[in-house]
Motif scaffolding. Structure first.
Motif, short mmCIF file in Angstrom:
data_model
loop_
_atom_site.label_atom_id
_atom_site.label_comp_id
_atom_site.label_asym_id
_atom_site.label_seq_id
_atom_site.Cartn_x
_atom_site.Cartn_y
_atom_site.Cartn_z
N ALA A 48 25.85 -3.24 15.81
CA ALA A 48 25.92 -2.80 17.21
C ALA A 48 24.53 -2.59 17.81
O ALA A 48 24.40 -2.45 19.02
N GLY A 49 23.48 -2.58 16.96
CA GLY A 49 22.13 -2.40 17.48
C GLY A 49 21.26 -1.44 16.72
O GLY A 49 20.09 -1.24 17.06
N GLY A 50 21.80 -0.81 15.65
CA GLY A 50 20.97 0.02 14.79
C GLY A 50 20.03 -0.85 13.98
O GLY A 50 20.19 -2.07 13.91
N LEU A 51 19.04 -0.23 13.36
CA LEU A 51 18.06 -1.02 12.60
C LEU A 51 18.63 -1.52 11.28
O LEU A 51 18.58 -2.72 10.98
N LEU A 52 19.16 -0.60 10.47
CA LEU A 52 19.66 -0.95 9.15
C LEU A 52 21.01 -0.28 8.89
O LEU A 52 21.26 0.84 9.34
N GLY A 53 21.85 -0.97 8.14
CA GLY A 53 23.10 -0.38 7.67
C GLY A 53 23.33 -0.83 6.24
O GLY A 53 23.21 -2.02 5.93
N TYR A 54 23.62 0.12 5.36
CA TYR A 54 23.90 -0.23 3.97
C TYR A 54 25.05 0.62 3.47
O TYR A 54 24.95 1.86 3.38
N GLY A 55 26.17 -0.04 3.17
CA GLY A 55 27.32 0.72 2.72
C GLY A 55 28.54 -0.16 2.58
O GLY A 55 28.47 -1.39 2.67
N PRO A 56 29.69 0.46 2.34
CA PRO A 56 30.92 -0.30 2.15
C PRO A 56 31.44 -0.90 3.44
O PRO A 56 31.16 -0.40 4.53
N ASP A 57 32.19 -1.97 3.29
CA ASP A 57 32.87 -2.61 4.41
C ASP A 57 34.08 -1.73 4.76
O ASP A 57 35.06 -1.67 4.01
N ILE A 58 34.01 -1.03 5.90
CA ILE A 58 35.03 -0.03 6.22
C ILE A 58 36.41 -0.67 6.41
O ILE A 58 37.42 -0.13 5.93
#
Length: 335
Positions: free
Chosen positions: A265-275
């Protein structure tokens, strides 16, 4: 004319008693053989309908039997707290009174509410913030032992891994903010604080109990020397990806969260499970329960798919150059 022999009367009496015995078992048999179309699953969620509607699609995908590839016909009864978790206990009781066959409970507060509302109806949890054994939800991961099972991340160091990725991406970081939803407990907060101390990074914690608190935290960051922000796992954060992304760009602030959708959506980084995949996983577990699996013996599961998403567009907008090592490890790079 109307008389019967003693032997015949004995036979009839035995048949009648046998019939009565069978009739006593009818309610249990009827429940066990209940057609799928009459089954009901309750969904207990702290968020709003705009967030939950996409999750329902994933739950239904999990509920559908892959052998016949048809809609399960199972009714899903939603009870949403609209961001006010104090409503969850009453909503859980309402689902119990609706005689649902199982309850899908999302987030620690919802799992706790469902646990207090019933000890007999199976509760299928989706909880990325709790230790299910330490919290008393299950006796063990392999054999829950009570009416609760589900998908738990159960890995507090995962948030510390996010901190490490943010530091790798912005090596000049000397202080970060932690956006924390107190309703999720302190497990991940303590893990990140310990990791930050090891990295020599100062930490400032900002609490967010509702969406307005997220914006307020970003405004407060303007008056501090915080150089980056780690958003800890919470349904509140996951349910407001666009708000978080917009604030990230507006404040020129490097951020990372456990929710890849925020990076998309526009954040820099995302690391985690596929919700979405987690809710699909929950749907499969609920189907097993409806098909007769004992919830007390259905092992707790963990997320099976993790993603690192890097947003180069946002990096350019906020003046960050993401290292090649991060881009090479990313499952998805938004250019």
């Amino acid at each position: 004319m109307f008389g019967r022999s003693t032997g015949d009367t004995g036979v009839k009496r035995r048949e009648f008693i046998t019939l009565l015995g069978g009739a006593a078992a009818w309610p249990l048999a009827a429940r066990a053989q209940q057609p799928a179309s009459s089954r009901k699953i309750g969904l207990l969620h702290p968020g709003e309908s705009t967030v939950v509607s996409t999750r329902i699609v994933a739950i239904r995908e999990g509920l559908n039997d892959p052998d016949n590839n048809r809609d399960s016909g199972i009714e899903i009864i939603m009870r949403l707290a609209d961001g006010d978790i104090s409503r969850l206990p009453a909503l859980a009781t309402d689902l119990v009174n609706n005689h649902v066959d199982a309850i899908v409970a999302a987030a620690p507060a919802a799992v706790q509410a469902a646990a207090h509302a019933t000890t007999s109806i199976p509760v299928i949890a989706i909880d990325l913030e709790s230790d299910p054994v330490a919290n008393g939800f299950v006796a063990s991961l392999a054999r829950p032992g009570r009416n609760i099972t589900g998908v738990f991340l159960d890995f507090p160091d995962f948030s510390a891994k996010c901190l490490q990725l943010l530091i790798e991406s912005v090596p000049t970081l000397s202080g970060i903010g932690l956006l924390w939803d107190p309703s999720t407990g302190t497990l991940q907060l303590k893990s990140v604080e310990a990791a930050a101390q090891g990295f020599g990074i100062t930490v400032q914690v900002f609490e967010a109990r509702r969406a307005a608190d997220i914006a307020e935290a970003f405004y407060t960051l303007d008056r501090s020397r915080i150089q980056g922000l780690l958003l800890l796992s919470s349904p509140l954060i996951a349910g407001n990806p666009q708000l978080v992304a917009d604030l990230t760009i507006r404040r020129n602030l490097p951020t990372i969260s456990l929710f890849p959708d925020i990076a998309r959506a526009g954040g820099l980084l995302g690391y985690g499970p596929d919700i979405q995949n987690l809710y699909r996983q929950i749907g499969v577990m609920a189907r097993k329960v409806l098909q007769g699996a004992k919830v007390t013996e259905l092992p707790v599961e963990r997320p099976t798919r993790f993603q690192l998403v890097a947003n180069l567009q946002t990096a350019r907008l906020i003046g960050i150059t993401l290292p090649p090592a991060i881009l090479l490890r990313a499952d998805e790079v938004i250019e």
